[in-house]
Design a protein around this motif. Structure first.
Motif, PDB file in Angstrom:
ATOM      1  N   ASP A   1       0.828  -1.211   0.000  1.00 37.06           N
ATOM      2  CA  ASP A   1       0.000   0.000   0.000  1.00 37.06           C
ATOM      3  C   ASP A   1       0.858   1.254   0.000  1.00 37.06           C
ATOM      4  OD1 ASP A   1      -2.295  -1.515   0.033  1.00 37.06           O
ATOM      5  OD2 ASP A   1      -2.295  -1.671   2.222  1.00 37.06           O
ATOM      6  N   ARG A   2       1.984   1.191   0.712  1.00 33.87           N
ATOM      7  CA  ARG A   2       2.886   2.346   0.817  1.00 33.87           C
ATOM      8  C   ARG A   2       4.308   1.850   0.599  1.00 33.87           C
ATOM      9  NH1 ARG A   2       2.750   8.179   1.732  1.00 33.87           N
ATOM     10  NH2 ARG A   2       4.960   8.629   1.832  1.00 33.87           N
ATOM     11  N   VAL A   3       5.165   2.718   0.077  1.00 33.08           N
ATOM     12  CA  VAL A   3       6.582   2.346  -0.089  1.00 33.08           C
ATOM     13  C   VAL A   3       7.136   1.897   1.267  1.00 33.08           C
ATOM     14  CG1 VAL A   3       8.897   3.210  -0.646  1.00 33.08           C
ATOM     15  CG2 VAL A   3       6.960   3.959  -2.004  1.00 33.08           C
ATOM     16  N   GLU A   4       7.803   0.740   1.280  1.00 28.45           N
ATOM     17  CA  GLU A   4       8.430   0.239   2.514  1.00 28.45           C
ATOM     18  C   GLU A   4       9.954   0.300   2.413  1.00 28.45           C
ATOM     19  OE1 GLU A   4       6.768  -3.664   3.048  1.00 28.45           O
ATOM     20  OE2 GLU A   4       4.739  -2.857   2.881  1.00 28.45           O
ATOM     21  N   ALA A   5      10.456   0.197   1.171  1.00 24.80           N
ATOM     22  CA  ALA A   5      11.909   0.245   0.949  1.00 24.80           C
ATOM     23  C   ALA A   5      12.151   0.359  -0.550  1.00 24.80           C
ATOM     24  CB  ALA A   5      12.575  -1.017   1.485  1.00 24.80           C
TER      25      ALA A   5
END
Length: 465
Positions: free
Chosen positions: A259-263
């Motif tokens: 859902d969101r950038v993690e790395a």
């Protein structure tokens, strides 16, 4: 529902019968874009005594400078350091003091020429009578503006993730650096908490500092090339002074997150700019900012029949900044990407004055400046582009160009038919700096005497003894 359909049908019928009246207003010079380029061109055209209109799609004049709240503007033009909004406001105040008509919150739909002058017709005589019609949609409805001259000053846009094709998922948190700049400086929104910046263009460098000042941790700036793409002063002021690392010859090879950038995964690249297997590492972050280049906003230009230079992705122009379509001029970042707003202003004042001269007398000042001619200008060596692309007058001409890569010792050479006509002194060149080189009238005449159709501007590296 039926009523709406009936109304649409009636509107359609009116269109077909060409009965729907579209309000038309006449001007001498119509400037498309109300940023620093558009305002400078409009002020110069108004100063020459023409009736001028500016069409701007935003609700305010000022263009991109409204969100560039950092200092560094106006050093050459006003001889003092200003922020972007301060620099823009000086021109907004000047525009408001004149009789320039403003069409704000208005989107240009197209530019039509009564002569149907295409990119191939550069016949001044025929073009002199051409009237350009600019169709726009404004809050008051559709409008048509007619003018003898049109100045294209639409600026440029950022390259996006889809244009550089980074693999991986498509989570939230991937922004162009300019969008993040707008969120922080205008919308007062925080794009993330932990950022990675890809690309060392000036906007990326400035945003590294801006994010840090706003409490966003910047993990690093990653640059594909073996050198920084921004101005040296920005590398020092924005990265070095804040302890932000710059990783050269390294790029983002994957975006990780649902859902969101993690790395992001970053990899070193070889001399062919291909990722080196085994150098991958994961950098945890929730935001990826892209500062990977700017593209002149030329969709309107192409639709109007203007020929583009594949190197600059801006119009091919002559010394008076007139495109291949008589009466249509281009300036600022829509022509070629500049590094300093002050340079945009200087160039755009020339375009505005030339457009006014064309509107008043059917000549952009080419034949007034000297004998008319037709020569193409091409880059060679490590020159990325040369502008203007056409020389139509035997007169002193300032050639603008950029080097494709940094070099410590090189010289500019002007060639025609294999013969060297002029050479500059040995000095360093950087891709981040827009260079200029004076081309005297006698050199242009010499090229004509040789019977050539092209002048070549070459940057040739010099081997140190």
């Amino acid at each position: 529902m039926l009523d709406m359909r009936d109304e649409r049908a009636e509107a359609g019928a009116a269109e077909v019968g060409a009965a729907a009246p579209v309000q038309t207003r006449a001007f001498d010079v119509i400037v498309i874009g109300g940023g620093p380029a558009g305002m400078a061109a409009a002020l110069a055209a108004r100063k020459a005594g023409t009736r001028v209109a500016i069409v701007e799609r935003e609700q305010h004049l000022g263009g991109i400078l409204r969100q560039c709240i950092h200092p560094g503007f106006g050093l050459s033009h006003f001889k003092q350091e200003l922020t972007g909004p301060e620099y823009a406001q000086r021109f907004i105040n000047q525009v408001r003091e004149t009789e320039i008509t403003l069409f704000l919150d208005s989107m240009v739909l197209g530019i039509d020429s009564s002569e149907g002058a295409g990119a191939s017709s550069v016949d001044e005589g025929a073009g002199a009578a051409a009237v350009h019609t600019v169709t726009l949609m404004s809050p008051a409805g559709m409008l048509q503006l007619t003018g003898r001259a049109v100045v294209l000053a639409m600026g440029c846009r950022e390259r996006t993730r889809s244009e550089i094709k980074i693999p991986g998922s498509r989570p939230a948190g991937v922004f162009t650096a300019g969008l993040a700049q707008r969120y922080i400086n205008i919308e007062n929104l925080k794009p993330g908490s932990r950022a990675v910046i890809l690309g060392s263009g000036d906007i990326g460098l400035i945003m590294a500092r801006r994010c840090t000042l706003e409490g966003i941790s910047v993990e690093g700036v990653y640059e594909l090339m073996p050198y920084a793409n921004g101005l040296r002063r920005n590398v020092k002021n924005c990265l070095d002074d804040f302890g932000i690392p710059l990783h050269l010859s390294t790029t983002v090879t994957r975006v990780i997150g649902h859902d969101r950038v993690e790395a992001v995964e970053v990899s070193q690249v070889d001399e062919h700019l291909a990722p080196i297997a085994g150098t991958e590492r994961i950098v945890p972050c929730d935001t990826l900012l892209l500062s990977v280049g700017l593209i002149p906003e030329n969709e309107l230009s192409v639709a109007a029949g203007v020929e583009l230079d594949p190197r600059t992705r801006g119009a091919v122009v002559d010394q008076s900044l007139q495109t291949g379509v008589p009466g249509i001029f281009a300036c600022g970042n829509v022509l070629h990407v500049h590094d300093l707003a002050d340079n945009v202003t200087t160039e755009s004042e020339r375009a505005g004055a030339a457009a006014a001269a064309w509107a008043l007398g059917g000549d952009a000042g080419a034949s007034a400046a000297g004998t008319s001619c037709e020569l193409m200008v091409s880059p060679a060596g490590i020159a990325g582009y040369a502008l203007p692309g056409r020389i139509t007058a035997v007169a002193l001409t300032k050639l603008n160009f950029r080097a494709r890569r940094p070099v410590d010792a090189a010289r500019v050479r002007i060639l025609a038919g294999g013969e060297e006509l002029l050479t500059g002194k040995v000095r360093p060149f950087k891709p981040s700096v827009m260079e200029s080189f004076p081309l005297p009238a006698k050199v242009i005449q010499h090229a004509l005497d040789l019977g050539v159709s092209e002048i070549v501007l070459s940057i040739d590296p010099v081997e140190e003894a």
